[in-house]
Design an enzyme around this catalytic site. Sequence first.
Site, PDB file in Angstrom:
ATOM      1  N   SER A 235      40.205  44.349  35.222  1.00 37.69           N
ATOM      2  CA  SER A 235      40.350  44.806  36.595  1.00 37.69           C
ATOM      3  C   SER A 235      41.763  44.491  37.122  1.00 37.69           C
ATOM      4  O   SER A 235      42.735  44.989  36.580  1.00 37.69           O
ATOM      5  CB  SER A 235      39.254  44.159  37.444  1.00 37.69           C
ATOM      6  OG  SER A 235      39.048  44.858  38.635  1.00 37.69           O
ATOM      7  N   ASP A 462      32.394  53.396  36.344  1.00 30.89           N
ATOM      8  CA  ASP A 462      32.949  52.208  36.995  1.00 30.89           C
ATOM      9  C   ASP A 462      33.061  52.469  38.500  1.00 30.89           C
ATOM     10  O   ASP A 462      33.790  53.357  38.926  1.00 30.89           O
ATOM     11  CB  ASP A 462      34.323  51.877  36.414  1.00 30.89           C
ATOM     12  CG  ASP A 462      34.826  50.506  36.848  1.00 30.89           C
ATOM     13  OD1 ASP A 462      34.564  50.100  37.993  1.00 30.89           O
ATOM     14  OD2 ASP A 462      35.495  49.842  36.043  1.00 30.89           O
ATOM     15  N   HIS A 490      31.302  47.670  35.896  1.00 27.97           N
ATOM     16  CA  HIS A 490      32.719  47.348  35.973  1.00 27.97           C
ATOM     17  C   HIS A 490      33.090  46.537  34.740  1.00 27.97           C
ATOM     18  O   HIS A 490      32.572  45.442  34.558  1.00 27.97           O
ATOM     19  CB  HIS A 490      32.952  46.557  37.263  1.00 27.97           C
ATOM     20  CG  HIS A 490      34.384  46.297  37.586  1.00 27.97           C
ATOM     21  ND1 HIS A 490      35.367  47.262  37.510  1.00 27.97           N
ATOM     22  CD2 HIS A 490      35.007  45.167  38.011  1.00 27.97           C
ATOM     23  CE1 HIS A 490      36.521  46.739  37.881  1.00 27.97           C
ATOM     24  NE2 HIS A 490      36.326  45.465  38.177  1.00 27.97           N
TER      25      HIS A 490
END
Length: 521
Positions: A235, A462, A490
């Site tokens: 991320s 996602d 995610h």
Amino acid sequence: MRLRRGLLAASTGLLLAVTGCASFTESADQATSSSSATPSTPAEPEAAPITWTDCDAEITELLAGAPGSERDLLFECGRTEVPIDHDEPDGATLPLFLVRAQLAGQTDQIGSLLVNPGGPGGSGADAALGLALSMPEDVLRRFDLVGFDPRGVGLSTPVECIPAELKDRSIAAEPRPTTQEQLDEVLALTDEAAEACAEEYGDALGTFNTVDTARDMDLLRESLGDEQLTYLGYSYGTTLGSTYAELFPENVRALVLDAAVDPDADPQADAEAQAAGLEASFDAFAANCTSLVSGCPLGGDPRLFLNDVLTQAAGTPIPSSRQGETRTATPGVVMTAVLAAMYDPGSWPQLSQSLAAARNGDAAGLFSLADSYAGRLEDGTYTNLFDANIAINCADTPEDQAFSADEVLPLAQDWSTRYPLFGASSAVGLYTCTPWEAERTPLPERDAEGSAPIVVVGNTGDPVTPLPGAEDLAADLTAGVLVVWQGQGHTAYPKTDCVTAAVNAYLIDLTAPQDGLQCPA
């Protein structure tokens, strides 16, 4: 501002319980004061040694009973120093905290694998603990797994300036403001947080930025004895990793950037994409629940059920059965819990059960999800997850990208129609850095020309960093290689055999997968 967390649902604060490690912390005002900080080596920045201490017994006890805890692992805690300002290498320094995990029976060791779990604000040290229990042993046999808390995070001179009661109020606030009065109340909380942090840190707030953290990483690479960096970032960790590759392309051995943040999207487009992604994720959650053979606890229309719970919480906030709990769940708490569960389909059963319990008057499950997302601990204190998240994001954000309250309101009203659950809150996030008083260090454009191949992983489902972000990052990087997982949630590694096999071969043998590889859910 919404967190872009990766591997971990939240910074767990696990290491705060390890007394042997906690002794490494220093207050931020000490670290950022040139009069009290230790001077670094003059001239060019040089990597300081890492002082390692044995914290194996404490961490092993802490992790006892967790899945994977039967592995034969050895843990060490470390501390080193980096320049506060890399352009002034003979100036003051600040301490960084690390954890190293080693699997017994290592063979043909390649070096260290540095990890970052996202956020920004997620603890890399905590991430190392979680990954040590869950990563493929084929990788752990070849690498020391090293997690570090970036500057301003966890046990590395943590940014701590937002009071716990303000965090409580912010989570409880109206999650979908669409009137001027509602928006004013929500934005006043953002102003209050910015003012508190400016008063606490002054000019030092700009110290906590991604560019300087990437420079810290190169010193860590050298301190660890690695000629080149091997890195796994989730991320926001993809932003950190791609920034490193731009600054030090010749020092890249292998970088895996999972759940990539779009380097090209402007803030408004990025916020809208998140709102759309979260709406789609909720629809996937609802479809999954209604398909259960045992029956969905939320009935045939989970979205309608959620709206009923929100209406209930708005009329009379819902109490919790947890012993000693004095809070009641407002719509803000309800939506924070829903948001937390969208990161990982593994949390979907907990969300459906918690919403059903809340409808019957018990919000304990919702508080559990919301507190995990926010980094709230059982004693009512918080980790510094949100403080660091805002500080780093705002230090990275150019001032000309600020959104005024007058610009936010029409977006909140429009997006609440198109994205009923998450649109208004996504619009409000655009205001986060508007009142922030700190020096800005904008992120560089990132093509990392001259780098070895870099693997970028994205998910079709996602909700936080939608797939186009991974596609854009892989296209921007001169040596970018895209891997797509056709799954929900995610991040992808190591959740599925196809992605795991591709990443393992790349990390160990430097065999990059075919660009555009599609992995089934």
